[in-house]
Design a protein around this motif. Structure first.
Motif, PDB file in Angstrom:
ATOM      1  N   GLY A   8     -10.653   3.330  -2.068  1.00 55.98           N
ATOM      2  CA  GLY A   8     -10.131   1.976  -1.896  1.00 55.98           C
ATOM      3  C   GLY A   8     -10.905   1.187  -0.873  1.00 55.98           C
ATOM      4  N   ASN A  15       0.886  -1.163   0.000  1.00 53.24           N
ATOM      5  CA  ASN A  15       0.000   0.000   0.000  1.00 53.24           C
ATOM      6  C   ASN A  15       0.922   1.211   0.000  1.00 53.24           C
ATOM      7  N   PHE A  26      -4.547   2.312  -8.821  1.00 55.21           N
ATOM      8  CA  PHE A  26      -4.940   0.914  -8.922  1.00 55.21           C
ATOM      9  C   PHE A  26      -4.248   0.318 -10.145  1.00 55.21           C
ATOM     10  N   HIS A  27      -4.284  -0.985 -10.243  1.00 59.17           N
ATOM     11  CA  HIS A  27      -3.743  -1.650 -11.423  1.00 59.17           C
ATOM     12  C   HIS A  27      -4.805  -2.563 -11.985  1.00 59.17           C
ATOM     13  N   GLY A  44      -8.832  -6.131 -11.299  1.00 56.62           N
ATOM     14  CA  GLY A  44      -8.224  -4.979 -10.643  1.00 56.62           C
ATOM     15  C   GLY A  44      -7.569  -5.286  -9.317  1.00 56.62           C
ATOM     16  N   GLY A  45      -6.733  -4.373  -8.906  1.00 59.84           N
ATOM     17  CA  GLY A  45      -6.090  -4.416  -7.601  1.00 59.84           C
ATOM     18  C   GLY A  45      -5.772  -3.005  -7.158  1.00 59.84           C
ATOM     19  N   LEU A  46      -5.636  -2.816  -5.867  1.00 60.97           N
ATOM     20  CA  LEU A  46      -5.444  -1.483  -5.303  1.00 60.97           C
ATOM     21  C   LEU A  46      -4.004  -1.276  -4.860  1.00 60.97           C
ATOM     22  N   ASP A  99     -10.635   8.097 -14.802  1.00 66.61           N
ATOM     23  CA  ASP A  99      -9.532   7.174 -14.527  1.00 66.61           C
ATOM     24  C   ASP A  99      -8.628   7.160 -15.751  1.00 66.61           C
ATOM     25  N   ALA A 127      -5.010   1.346  -1.113  1.00 67.70           N
ATOM     26  CA  ALA A 127      -6.249   0.777  -0.561  1.00 67.70           C
ATOM     27  C   ALA A 127      -6.777   1.547   0.635  1.00 67.70           C
ATOM     28  N   THR A 155     -13.098  -2.184  -1.694  1.00 62.78           N
ATOM     29  CA  THR A 155     -12.854  -3.419  -0.940  1.00 62.78           C
ATOM     30  C   THR A 155     -14.156  -3.952  -0.354  1.00 62.78           C
ATOM     31  N   TRP A 187     -14.825  -5.431  -5.195  1.00 56.91           N
ATOM     32  CA  TRP A 187     -14.506  -5.019  -6.558  1.00 56.91           C
ATOM     33  C   TRP A 187     -13.620  -6.051  -7.222  1.00 56.91           C
TER      34      TRP A 187
END
Length: 150
Positions: free
Chosen positions: A56, A19, A145-146, A46-48, A120, A51, A60, A64
């Motif tokens: 974020g 993070n 995010f990715h 996706g990923g944060l 975004d 977060a 969560t 998501w």
């Protein structure tokens, strides 16, 4: 494909689940190459990276999963998981569309929400991974995010 040092650094953050604070991420984001809108078509997991930010925490809670881009006019920004594991499009924040726009000196694909003051913007880490940053009107640019192509 040889990765830039910025791309490699972000992939390491993704791998470790770190993070990170916004400032170093913004510097890495600025070094990445842009992508055309068509690059984003399809479903992405996706990923944060930040977060702990308000958005974020919300994502969560919503479980998501990622995003789906059908074409330039149709994007599902919030694919989420039900308790049984199936995916659904949460439309409570509206849908979105894809455009190419200039952000921090580069023209790249961006998802523009239909009903929210948010954009975004995406930059290329690899052929299957992008880094995204949310630009919200009146708020700091601090949510990263990715997305990994499904």
């Amino acid at each position: 494909m040889k990765l830039t040092s910025s791309a490699a650094a972000i992939l390491e953050l993704i791998r470790t689940g770190a993070n990170e604070s916004a400032e170093p991420l913004l510097a890495l984001f600025d070094e990445l190459d842009p992508v055309p809108a068509t690059f984003m078509y399809g479903r992405w997991r996706g990923g944060l990276l930040t977060a702990d930010r308000e958005l974020g925490v919300l994502l969560t809670r919503m479980k998501w999963y990622g995003r789906h881009f059908t074409d330039a006019e149709h994007a599902d920004p919030l694919l989420c998981r039900r308790s049984d594991g199936t995916l659904y499009s949460f439309a409570g924040l509206g849908l979105a569309r894809l455009r190419e726009l200039s952000f921090r000196g580069k023209v790249s694909a961006a998802m523009i929400y239909d009903d929210q003051p948010m954009i975004d913007v995406f930059r290329k880490i690899s052929e299957n991974v992008v880094l995204g940053v949310t630009d919200t009107k009146g708020r700091p640019t601090d949510f990263f995010f990715h997305l990994t192509r499904d």
